[in-house]
Design a protein around this motif. Structure first.
Motif, PDB file in Angstrom:
ATOM      1  N   GLN A   1       0.838  -1.190   0.000  1.00  0.00           N
ATOM      2  CA  GLN A   1       0.000   0.000   0.000  1.00  0.00           C
ATOM      3  C   GLN A   1       0.871   1.236   0.000  1.00  0.00           C
ATOM      4  O   GLN A   1       2.025   1.208   0.423  1.00  0.00           O
TER       5      GLN A   1
ATOM      6  N   SER B   1       1.082  -5.888  -7.370  1.00  0.00           N
ATOM      7  CA  SER B   1       0.750  -6.754  -6.241  1.00  0.00           C
ATOM      8  C   SER B   1       1.115  -8.186  -6.606  1.00  0.00           C
ATOM      9  O   SER B   1       0.545  -8.780  -7.532  1.00  0.00           O
ATOM     10  N   SER B   2       2.078  -8.738  -5.879  1.00  0.00           N
ATOM     11  CA  SER B   2       2.473 -10.120  -6.148  1.00  0.00           C
ATOM     12  C   SER B   2       1.407 -11.098  -5.699  1.00  0.00           C
ATOM     13  O   SER B   2       1.328 -12.225  -6.200  1.00  0.00           O
ATOM     14  N   MET B   3       0.533 -10.644  -4.789  1.00  0.00           N
ATOM     15  CA  MET B   3      -0.545 -11.503  -4.307  1.00  0.00           C
ATOM     16  C   MET B   3      -1.647 -11.613  -5.359  1.00  0.00           C
ATOM     17  O   MET B   3      -2.146 -12.708  -5.635  1.00  0.00           O
TER      18      MET B   3
ATOM     19  N   MET C   1      -1.899  -2.341  -9.010  1.00  0.00           N
ATOM     20  CA  MET C   1      -2.907  -1.700  -8.166  1.00  0.00           C
ATOM     21  C   MET C   1      -2.746  -0.188  -8.296  1.00  0.00           C
ATOM     22  O   MET C   1      -1.620   0.322  -8.302  1.00  0.00           O
TER      23      MET C   1
ATOM     24  N   TYR D   1      -3.231   3.582  -6.755  1.00  0.00           N
ATOM     25  CA  TYR D   1      -3.399   4.371  -5.538  1.00  0.00           C
ATOM     26  C   TYR D   1      -3.485   5.838  -5.947  1.00  0.00           C
ATOM     27  O   TYR D   1      -2.781   6.273  -6.864  1.00  0.00           O
TER      28      TYR D   1
END
Length: 121
Positions: free
Chosen positions: A1, A101-103, A108, A110
């Motif tokens: 984030q 985002s590696s997840m 992402m 912002y």
């Protein structure tokens, strides 16, 4: 984030200059790209300028030669230098960061809170 905080915009006469800054809450050296978007009343948000982690820049045609985007990795800050401002540059300007985002395995977005820039004729 990442949290993004923009500097205050302002009111400037046509032909004048203004510099916006965008401070990030974390190191920006690994952020894929950072950029500035703007949204005028009744219009869609549009990309103004973008700078990648490698330093490559890109601008929308209407600001080429007048605006310059830069980044200071040591200060975790991105700047937008706006010269020869025109009334049609009047808009709310938003700072943007695109972070992978590696997840989720995707970029992402912002956003900063937005800052008003008004150019009078």
């Amino acid at each position: 984030q990442v949290q993004l905080v923009e500097s205050e915009g302002g009111l400037v006469q046509a032909g004048g200059s203004l510099r916006l800054s965008c401070a990030a809450s974390r190191s920006i050296s690994s952020i894929n790209s950072m950029g500035w978007y703007r949204q005028a009343p009744g219009k869609q948000r549009e990309l103004v300028a973008i700078i990648t982690s490698g330093g490559t820049t890109n601008y929308t045609d209407s600001v080429k030669g007048r605006f310059t985007i830069s980044r200071d990795n040591a200060k975790n800050t991105v700047y937008l230098q706006m010269n020869t401002l025109k009334p049609e540059d009047t808009a709310v300007y938003y700072c943007n960061a695109k972070v992978f985002s590696s997840m989720l395995f995707r970029l992402m977005d912002y956003w900063g809170q937005g800052t008003q820039v008004t150019v009078s004729s």
